[in-house]
Motif scaffolding. Structure first.
Motif, short mmCIF file in Angstrom:
data_model
loop_
_atom_site.label_atom_id
_atom_site.label_comp_id
_atom_site.label_asym_id
_atom_site.label_seq_id
_atom_site.Cartn_x
_atom_site.Cartn_y
_atom_site.Cartn_z
N LEU A 181 0.64 -1.37 -0.08
CA LEU A 181 0.07 -0.02 -0.01
C LEU A 181 1.01 1.32 0.18
CD1 LEU A 181 -3.06 -1.04 2.48
CD2 LEU A 181 -2.88 -0.97 -0.01
N ALA B 198 2.20 2.14 -3.30
CA ALA B 198 1.27 2.54 -4.29
C ALA B 198 0.46 3.90 -4.03
CB ALA B 198 0.08 1.44 -4.32
N TYR C 169 -0.48 5.11 -0.71
CA TYR C 169 -1.35 4.98 0.39
C TYR C 169 -0.96 5.24 1.72
CZ TYR C 169 -4.86 3.09 -3.14
OH TYR C 169 -5.56 2.92 -4.02
N ILE D 296 -0.79 -8.91 -4.08
CA ILE D 296 -0.97 -7.74 -3.78
C ILE D 296 -1.45 -6.70 -4.72
CG2 ILE D 296 1.47 -6.44 -4.30
CD1 ILE D 296 -0.31 -5.64 -1.25
N ASP D 297 -1.23 -7.04 -6.03
CA ASP D 297 -1.82 -6.34 -7.02
C ASP D 297 -3.48 -6.46 -7.19
OD1 ASP D 297 -0.86 -9.04 -7.90
OD2 ASP D 297 -1.67 -8.50 -10.00
N LEU E 129 -4.70 -4.27 -4.36
CA LEU E 129 -4.87 -2.93 -4.71
C LEU E 129 -5.75 -2.50 -5.68
CD1 LEU E 129 -1.02 -2.35 -5.17
CD2 LEU E 129 -2.53 -1.40 -3.48
N ARG F 291 -8.78 0.06 -5.01
CA ARG F 291 -9.23 1.44 -5.79
C ARG F 291 -10.64 1.17 -6.14
NH1 ARG F 291 -4.04 -0.18 -7.97
NH2 ARG F 291 -5.00 -1.41 -9.36
N THR G 172 2.22 -0.10 -11.73
CA THR G 172 3.15 0.08 -10.62
C THR G 172 4.27 1.16 -11.11
OG1 THR G 172 2.93 -2.31 -9.97
CG2 THR G 172 4.75 -1.03 -9.24
N ARG H 152 2.37 4.73 -11.22
CA ARG H 152 1.98 5.37 -10.06
C ARG H 152 3.47 6.13 -9.46
NH1 ARG H 152 -3.04 4.95 -8.32
NH2 ARG H 152 -4.57 3.67 -9.51
N MET I 70 5.20 -6.08 -5.08
CA MET I 70 4.20 -5.19 -5.22
C MET I 70 3.15 -5.82 -6.48
SD MET I 70 6.28 -1.82 -5.28
CE MET I 70 4.96 -0.70 -6.15
#
Length: 219
Positions: free
Chosen positions: A21, A24, A26, A106-107, A110, A114, A161, A164, A178
């Motif tokens: 997070l 990304a 957050y 994790i993707d 995420l 979102r 990724t 961002r 990630m």
């Protein structure tokens, strides 16, 4: 900055989620118990919660029900090892917005975060732009100087990724965790292979190799 509350007692899983997070973009707040989670949820400004069910002091569903009874309306994504359909139904009926079984990547987490944040806000962007690149988060395509290219799911996650974090050097370890949710394996060339695939579609000059460190999206 969007803030996510992580209510998880297992340090390994919590650290994995926090790293993903944070990378990304957050902000994260971590609670190890239901009691801490209850206080953080009501007394801090968090936009979404990632909630484990197997907490040491109280079942996660009970915590969720208490929060909802107090009018707490932030989206909640449940993480659990309980995979039965009945458990999923119980979670959704208790007020959860989404449900993910462990283990997870994790993707995918995420992407679900979102989605839940978008459903509550009209301001969440549907595209990312970096230089000549435009990534369509809904259509899962990339445009290079207006020319559209289709990406596989992993290519898309890798491109997102990078986009961002434009101009930021990302190590192979960071990218592997990630995008794939894996711990780093120094013998793996998975990241290098997919960077090569992505370069073939968005241009070899878009992603620069930083020798001995990792990769950087140049814009």
């Amino acid at each position: 900055m969007t803030s996510v509350l992580i209510v998880e007692d297992e340090d390994r899983i919590a650290s994995f989620v926090e790293k993903g997070l944070s990378s990304a973009g957050y902000a994260t707040v971590r609670a190890k118990t239901a009691g801490e989670g209850f206080e953080f949820a009501l007394n801090t400004n968090v936009d979404l919660a990632v909630l484990d069910l197997g907490l040491p002091d109280e079942d996660g569903l009970s915590l969720l029900a208490r929060l909802r009874s107090r009018g707490w309306g932030a989206p909640v994504i449940i993480l659990t090892a309980r995979g039965a359909a009945a458990d999923t139904v119980r979670g959704l009926e208790a007020g959860a917005d989404d449900y993910m079984a462990k283990p997870f990547s994790i993707d995918e987490l995420l992407a679900r975060i979102r989605l839940r944040l978008r459903s509550g806000s009209a301001e969440e962007p549907t595209t990312l732009t970096a230089g000549a690149l435009t990534l369509d988060l809904h259509g899962r395509t990339v445009r290079v100087d207006g020319v559209e290219h289709e990406l596989s799911s992993r290519e898309f996650a890798l491109a997102e990724t990078f986009m961002r974090h434009p101009g930021q050097v990302l190590s192979r370890e960071q990218l592997l965790e990630m995008v794939w949710g894996y711990s780093f394996d120094p013998g793996s060339n998975l990241v290098d292979v997919y960077v090569r695939y992505l370069r073939a579609k968005i241009g070899a000059e878009a992603i620069r190799t930083i020798r001995g460190v990792g990769y950087r999206l140049d814009v």
